[in-house]
Design an enzyme around this catalytic site. Sequence first.
Site, PDB file in Angstrom:
ATOM      1  N   GLY A  15       0.825  -1.204   0.000  1.00  0.00           N
ATOM      2  CA  GLY A  15       0.000   0.000   0.000  1.00  0.00           C
ATOM      3  C   GLY A  15       0.853   1.245   0.000  1.00  0.00           C
ATOM      4  N   ASP A  18       2.612   5.559   4.431  1.00  0.00           N
ATOM      5  CA  ASP A  18       1.857   6.247   5.486  1.00  0.00           C
ATOM      6  C   ASP A  18       0.372   5.896   5.530  1.00  0.00           C
ATOM      7  OD1 ASP A  18       4.100   7.550   6.425  1.00  0.00           O
ATOM      8  OD2 ASP A  18       3.800   9.308   5.148  1.00  0.00           O
ATOM      9  N   GLY A  94       6.342   0.949   0.902  1.00  0.00           N
ATOM     10  CA  GLY A  94       5.642   1.606  -0.191  1.00  0.00           C
ATOM     11  C   GLY A  94       6.448   2.643  -0.929  1.00  0.00           C
ATOM     12  N   LEU A 454      41.760 -12.784 -16.041  1.00  0.00           N
ATOM     13  CA  LEU A 454      41.969 -11.387 -16.415  1.00  0.00           C
ATOM     14  C   LEU A 454      43.114 -11.236 -17.418  1.00  0.00           C
ATOM     15  CD1 LEU A 454      41.668  -9.705 -12.904  1.00  0.00           C
ATOM     16  CD2 LEU A 454      40.039  -9.459 -14.784  1.00  0.00           C
ATOM     17  N   GLY A 456      46.548 -10.306 -18.516  1.00  0.00           N
ATOM     18  CA  GLY A 456      47.776 -10.241 -17.730  1.00  0.00           C
ATOM     19  C   GLY A 456      47.899 -11.345 -16.700  1.00  0.00           C
ATOM     20  N   GLY A 458      48.188 -14.470 -17.375  1.00  0.00           N
ATOM     21  CA  GLY A 458      49.151 -15.447 -17.867  1.00  0.00           C
ATOM     22  C   GLY A 458      48.552 -16.532 -18.728  1.00  0.00           C
ATOM     23  N   SER A 527      37.263 -14.268 -21.704  1.00  0.00           N
ATOM     24  CA  SER A 527      35.884 -14.800 -21.593  1.00  0.00           C
ATOM     25  C   SER A 527      35.296 -14.457 -20.233  1.00  0.00           C
ATOM     26  CB  SER A 527      35.859 -16.309 -21.847  1.00  0.00           C
ATOM     27  OG  SER A 527      36.845 -16.993 -21.116  1.00  0.00           O
TER      28      SER A 527
END
Length: 626
Positions: A15, A18, A94, A454, A456, A458, A527
């Site tokens: 609802g 208040d 709400g 990531l 770098g 390797g 990836s």
Amino acid sequence: MTQTSENKLGVVIVGHVDHGKSTLIGRLLHDTDSFMEGKYEELKATCERRNVPFEWSFLLDAFQAERDQAITIDTTQIWFKSAKRPYVIIDAPGHREFLKNMISGAAFADAAILVVDALEGVREQTKRHAYLLHLLGLQQIVVVINKMDSVDYAEKRFNEVKVEITAYLKGIGVTAQEIIPAAARHGENLAHKSTHMQWYKGPTLLEKLDSFEPVALPVERPLRFPVQDVYRFDERRIIVGRIESGIIRKGDKLVFSPSNRTATVASIEKWNAPHDTLSATAGESIGITLDQPIFVARGDIASHMQKAPMLTRDFHANIFWLGKTPLRTGSHYKIKLSTYEAVVTVQSIDRVINTDDLSRAEKESVATNEMAEVTFRSREMLALDPFQDNHKMGRAVIIENHDVVGGGIISMDGFADLRSLQHANITAVDHLLTAEARTLRNGHKGAVIWLTGLSGAGKSTLAMRVEHALHIKGLQTYVLDGDNVRRGLCSDLRFSAEDRTENIRRVGEVAALMADAGLITITAFISPFLADRQQARQAAGENFHEVYIKADLSTCEKRDPKGLYKKARKGEISEFTGITSPYEPPVSPEVVVDTAKYTVDECVGVIVEYIQKNVRAQAKLYEQRP
């Protein structure tokens, strides 16, 4: 009657802000003797200490900051009981910024209470929340017209608000089971009849709730068993998940969608089951084993062959948008269907719905808190059910940058089930050479050794070193990495999000074909997304082996062999993984090597040893057969 958690009723209360939701809950707890011991006295003492009037809503305000603001800002679950049974109330705030909590809260409810202020009447948020209850498919709804004391308990005012809310609910196809006048602060018509509103002859709120029933589990509907995970115990692979609908029995032949791989249930596993389990039904979380080692992954949906879910790349969704950035045609999002996640594109915004007057308009975008009917297209085949066929499976959650930005229900009106068409015009070639023959000739199985991590970390260095080590041992190998693929196979692709996904898709398909030919194919690609790697795994099946080349971001930045991190930090490269674009680490890779902790030789040794045990060893098993 003995009360147990099994016969509890879940109720979401919604609802406009208040309108008295928290006060209603607090008073209902008091009137049903559901307070924790000493809580009532604690609340009174708190109010006296602060020199403020006693508020039932303070019961729900779990944090000091919430009390100071006199608002509730989180979704709260509250238990109480009647003479008939226990209840759990899900309090969905709400405020607009907290509507996300309402969606998650209402999704687990059997019934709903919609609270309307007798003085203010039906407001914008009242209508928005009512529409959301409609989207979530809730049928057992009771409207409480609260704060009747503020209008001197006038029956005329009650009837005015009743007509207003009834008309709106009718417009969205919802019927309130009861509309009850109440004064929650004084406990009138909640658990006890009001002495001020003797003109009202209907039930109290508690009496009406007691007349509701928990939503029956969809046992009679077709089987839907979304795969949550695959566990390995000894030599067994246990496929685990929750049955959302239907029944699964030992000996059932299942099809796993969207791959269409089939197998038979060899056993049903339940935690601490005293005897062999022969069947399981909707609502149960179980594990199953299969009679053959087909590839099954998280997100697959197991069903019976004759009533499988629809397969499609396109679908409609009636959504509620929460994102700060408007939804636009052409935008990309991640969508969650049960346990499956896929990347989708907004094909069209068919219409935007004004929840105030239920009018529909054609617009170019969907703003925060707007409802809309949208058509999505997926990059991959999806298995799904329309909401009208299966409420459990026909819901979708929309995600952007790891945040929920929308949700809604699915429709397939106008779209065909592609299951029957999926392979209608494609005939598989029957090779004269079997996989076993290739394995015996090469001395090893074919495999995809998927290196991810990531920039770098390797990957390329290890891929080349592993290839060399395997070659010395007489194994047939080849490396696919970004440079050699981008020069030919994917030379037409650039570096947009769509093209990067297509790049990985092509690599996964080619690697799978090379593995089928008997090669040990090593791939070295960032990836970054789980969904893309999952698609590569699906292409190669049991020949896929994920190797996580682990290195923290600071280590990779220090190495920065191509100077890409520096360019990304300067803003010269957009959407660079680890800086401006996320990397989703593997959840359960076959191998993890941490190049920040161990030398190149040590990492190569770990990968080669794994391949020796899991790829080459299979050939020896074939050789030892009589």
